[in-house]
Design a protein around this motif. Structure first.
Motif, short mmCIF file in Angstrom:
data_model
loop_
_atom_site.label_atom_id
_atom_site.label_comp_id
_atom_site.label_asym_id
_atom_site.label_seq_id
_atom_site.Cartn_x
_atom_site.Cartn_y
_atom_site.Cartn_z
N ALA A 190 -22.17 12.22 -45.18
CA ALA A 190 -23.23 12.90 -45.93
C ALA A 190 -24.34 13.43 -45.16
CB ALA A 190 -23.78 11.71 -46.87
N SER A 191 -24.48 12.58 -43.88
CA SER A 191 -25.73 13.24 -42.92
C SER A 191 -25.17 14.43 -42.38
CB SER A 191 -26.09 12.13 -42.06
OG SER A 191 -26.94 12.68 -41.06
N ALA A 192 -24.10 14.42 -42.00
CA ALA A 192 -23.40 15.84 -41.28
C ALA A 192 -23.14 16.84 -42.19
CB ALA A 192 -21.93 15.42 -40.71
N PHE A 193 -22.84 16.62 -43.55
CA PHE A 193 -22.84 17.61 -44.70
C PHE A 193 -24.07 18.07 -44.89
CE2 PHE A 193 -23.15 19.17 -48.69
CZ PHE A 193 -21.88 19.81 -49.04
N LEU A 194 -25.18 17.54 -44.97
CA LEU A 194 -26.59 18.05 -45.24
C LEU A 194 -27.06 18.77 -43.74
CD1 LEU A 194 -28.40 14.82 -46.59
CD2 LEU A 194 -27.79 17.01 -47.78
N SER A 195 -26.83 18.36 -42.65
CA SER A 195 -27.01 19.06 -41.49
C SER A 195 -26.31 20.62 -41.50
CB SER A 195 -26.72 18.40 -40.31
OG SER A 195 -27.42 17.37 -39.92
N VAL A 196 -25.20 20.58 -41.82
CA VAL A 196 -24.27 21.90 -41.93
C VAL A 196 -25.00 22.71 -42.94
CG1 VAL A 196 -22.21 23.02 -42.27
CG2 VAL A 196 -22.15 20.96 -40.88
N GLN A 197 -25.34 22.26 -44.28
CA GLN A 197 -25.85 22.83 -45.34
C GLN A 197 -27.18 23.45 -45.25
OE1 GLN A 197 -28.03 21.07 -47.51
NE2 GLN A 197 -28.67 23.01 -48.67
N SER B 171 -30.51 26.18 -36.19
CA SER B 171 -29.52 26.32 -37.30
C SER B 171 -28.27 26.60 -36.59
CB SER B 171 -30.27 27.29 -38.50
OG SER B 171 -31.01 26.91 -39.05
N VAL B 172 -28.23 27.54 -35.74
CA VAL B 172 -27.11 28.03 -35.11
C VAL B 172 -26.20 26.97 -34.45
CG1 VAL B 172 -25.98 29.61 -33.59
CG2 VAL B 172 -27.69 30.46 -35.16
N VAL B 173 -27.25 26.12 -33.38
CA VAL B 173 -26.66 25.24 -32.61
C VAL B 173 -26.43 23.87 -33.47
CG1 VAL B 173 -27.31 23.64 -30.77
CG2 VAL B 173 -28.05 26.11 -30.68
N THR B 174 -27.20 23.76 -34.58
CA THR B 174 -26.83 22.41 -35.44
C THR B 174 -25.53 22.90 -36.16
OG1 THR B 174 -28.90 22.11 -35.78
CG2 THR B 174 -27.64 21.28 -37.49
#
Length: 481
Positions: free
Chosen positions: A309-316, A155-158
């Motif tokens: 959208a994919s990057a948003f889901l990864s950050v979220q 989660s931190v690295v992502t």
């Protein structure tokens, strides 16, 4: 904040000894390999995120050659991901079993060394069900340590990786509302942060009682399992005494505690699941709602919207790590608390080896200990010389009453053990009585005339009256045989 720091300190104290042990090199190499594979996994996620932009742009532009190229690229990257995921699981399980073997052997050694388990029982210690703590809690602690630890690292690295991507996409696809464009730097990042904070707070407020409920559930389960084993081991006595109904009632009572606590867990889990599932389902559509106005305003292409959208889901998802892992985290914290209590209990028992010994007599009547010469009824017996020699020595116990299940302490400067009187003929005494006392005090030999290595000095044996010989108590500290 103080509780978080205390929990982290406890986790470090439980986990760090393995990586300083004789198996530290093998364990360290396995852990480093697993962490490296986790970092490679995040890198592959970044490559897939960039692939989404190119792939969906090829679809929008009806570019067949680009579509075929991106499909082949995806199969190659996906194949690499599958291989490293398989080996990560394999190495993770290898590390788990090595770590569990070392930690279990360590706990077994400390628990059985110098009759620590017996002292814990004499003291009426709160560390219930040591068998479960060694067999089950150690396994859960290691599994959840690796699972949650790697999940937190991911989660931190992502978060660091995709925040940079999402910040750039926020500039490429600015916010559009009511036909107006608002240039807010990194608005997609801020939206993901606010969304994750709201979900985390709701989940924590609703699911916080699960930690205590999980702790009690593990204790009730262990108590029920222990009593089932005890009933099986004493089946002959129960059958001869016709105690089946009493045993059934006692086991049903412990089963009832399990069921009541489980119902409380069910109700609390239902509420937590309602929040987390609602949060997760809304997260699937939320980034498209944020980016769609820019797409329909022709400020970005389909690939850009899908990448955003994919990057948003990864950050979220990275920010919402504790929401998804809350149930596991609650169970893990309960296990940590149990292991910490077990270690404290063993440390206290070892400290009592040459200090206070707390005794819980089993006699149902009141017993007053003025010396160690007691008859089978718990009354003091007189010596042939009139007064007990033992009462005149340095080994003196002040008069104090002992009741059923009462626990009292022998002062620290007194180094002796009082063994309760037996109710049968002297010839029926068992060598195990002396063996039990010798196990508690391996460096003490209290036969007649023997001298203790250090104070309080001499212990004299007292010969009871002829009429009391047939009911004299078991000797103290006499070795087996």
């Amino acid at each position: 904040m103080k509780r978080i720091v205390s929990a982290l300190a406890t986790i470090w104290r439980l986990a760090s000894p393995y990586f300083r042990s004789e198996d530290k090199w093998a364990g360290g190499v396995l852990l480093a390999t697993i962490v490296a594979i986790e970092l490679v996994t995040v890198a592959i996620d970044v490559l897939i995120n960039q692939w989404r932009n190119r792939f969906f742009n090829a679809l929008q532009e009806y570019n067949w050659a680009a579509f075929v190229h991106e499909a082949i690229y995806f199969f190659i990257v996906g194949g690499i991901f599958i291989i490293i995921a398989v080996y990560q699981l394999y190495l993770n399980q290898w590390l788990q079993i090595r770590w569990r073997k070392w930690m279990t052997e360590r706990y077994l050694g400390e628990w059985l060394d110098e009759a620590t388990h017996y002292r814990m029982q004499l003291a009426g210690d709160v560390a219930d069900n040591p068998d479960q703590r060694i067999a089950e809690d150690v396994r859960i602690f290691i599994e959840q340590f690796l699972t949650l630890g790697l999940g937190l690292l991911n989660s931190v690295v992502t978060l660091v990786s995709f925040v940079i991507i999402l910040w750039g996409l926020s500039e490429a696809a600015p916010l559009h509302l009511f036909g107006l464009s608002f240039n807010i730097p990194g608005y997609l990042v801020w939206a993901a942060l606010i969304y994750a904070i709201i979900g985390t707070l709701l989940t924590h407020l609703i699911g916080r009682p699960l930690i205590g409920l999980d702790f009690h559930q593990q204790r009730f389960e262990a108590d029920f399992r222990f009593n089932l084993v005890r009933t099986r081991e004493n089946s002959e006595q129960i059958a001869l005494l016709k105690g089946g109904d009493a045993e059934h009632a006692r086991l049903s009572e412990r089963l009832g505690a399990i069921i009541r606590n489980w119902h409380a867990i069910m109700i609390r889990t239902k509420k937590v699941t309602a929040v987390t599932q609602s949060y997760g389902q809304a997260a699937q559509i939320f980034p498209y709602v944020m980016v769609a106005p820019a797409y329909f305003a022709h400020k970005t292409q389909l690939g850009g919207m899908m990448q955003a959208a994919s990057a948003f889901l990864s950050v979220q998802g990275a920010l919402s790590f504790f929401i998804g892992a809350y149930r596991q985290l609650a169970e893990w914290l309960a296990v940590i608390e149990r292991l910490e209590g077990f270690e404290r209990s063993m440390a206290a028992a070892r400290a009592r080896r040459h200090g206070d010994i707390r005794l819980a007599p089993q006699a149902a009547r009141d017993i007053t200990l003025t010396d160690l010469d007691l008859d089978s009824a718990g009354r003091r017996t007189a010596c042939d010389s009139g007064e007990s020699d033992l009462a005149r020595t340095a080994v003196h116990i002040a008069d104090r009453p002992f009741r059923l299940r009462q626990v009292d302490a022998i002062p620290r400067h007194r180094r002796h053990l009082a063994v309760r009187p037996r109710h049968h003929h002297a010839s029926g005494r068992h060598d195990a009585d002396g063996a039990a006392a010798a196990a508690v005090f391996p460096d003490r030999n209290t036969r007649r005339g023997d001298h203790l290595p250090d104070p309080p000095g001499w212990i004299y044996a007292c010969r009871p009256h002829r009429r009391a010989r047939r009911r004299r108590p078991a000797r103290v500290g006499r070795t087996a045989g």
